[in-house]
Design a protein around this motif. Structure first.
Motif: not given
Ligand code: 5GP
Length: 203
Positions: A38, A42, A45, A54, A73, A82, A104
């Motif tokens: 994706s 952000r 980390r 990412y 999406e 995201y 998510n």
């Molecule tokens: P984190 O910042 O912890 O990596 O992700 C935060 C949230 O964003 C998690 O629930 C993750 O599954 C969601 N997320 C990550 N990539 C995508 C994306 O491409 N699309 C959507 N809709 N959610 C995402």
């Protein structure tokens, strides 16, 4: 000849539930599957790599991709954006490779509309209190961000009923094994097999 049709697998779960570890283990067990990388605004980390975990973009870069219609999406969670790139899904699927999305609940809902054949799996923690402690203990987010993530848990809980499967992550290895079993079973559905070639290969 491969008689199996490629499949889209969508995995969601509360922040801090350990999705990353479980997904990594799933990849170790299944050869014909690719992770959809994706885009996010952000910051990485520690230990995260651009183009692996990412594609880390600036707000401007992300918006440019929105305007160019590159996302299948996209969403805003917490304070960041995201998005899932169309090419990350369509290219592997067209080559007969499964694609796993870790997104998510909002993204999962949108993907289910666009790809009704996809398999959606929600990972839950054995206890919400333990999850909250882990999220705070991880130390990778500031307090404001943690508060947002805890609020999200409430909202996301309501969406679990819309998933095809729910799996508890008590022990990561066991959780991963259950997900591998789901993927293998889904591939055996008649609707996912090419019946013309049914007897061409060992099952
Ligand atoms: P984190 O910042 O912890 O990596 O992700 C935060 C949230 O964003 C998690 O629930 C993750 O599954 C969601 N997320 C990550 N990539 C995508 C994306 O491409 N699309 C959507 N809709 N959610 C995402």
């Amino acid at each position: 000849m491969n008689t199996k049709k490629s499949m889209l697998i969508v995995i969601s779960g509360f922040s801090g539930v350990g999705k990353g570890t479980v997904v990594q283990m799933v990849f170790e067990s299944l050869p014909n599957i690719q992770f959809s990388i994706s885009c996010t605004t952000r910051a990485p980390r520690s230990g995260e790599e651009n183009g692996v975990d990412y594609f880390f973009l600036t707000d401007e870069e992300f918006e440019k991709k929105v305007q160019a219609g590159e996302f299948v999406e996209y969403t805003t969670t917490f304070t960041n954006r995201y998005g899932t790139l169309k090419r990350e899904i369509d290219q592997p699927l067209s080559k007969g490779v499964d694609v796993l999305l870790e997104i998510n609940v909002v993204g999962a809902k949108n993907i289910k509309k666009l790809y009704p054949d996809c398999v959606t799996i929600f990972i839950t923690p054995p206890s919400i209190d333990a999850l909250k402690a882990r999220l705070i203990g991880r130390g990778s987010e500031d307090p404001e961000n943690i508060a947002c993530r805890l609020e999200e848990i409430e909202a996301e809980s309501k969406e679990i009923a819309n998933y095809d499967y729910v799996v508890t992550n008590n022990v990561a290895r066991t959780c991963a094994e259950k997900i591998v079993a789901i993927i293998r079973s889904e591939h055996l559905r008649v609707s996912r097999q090419n019946l013309d070639n049914l007897f061409d290969e060992e099952k």
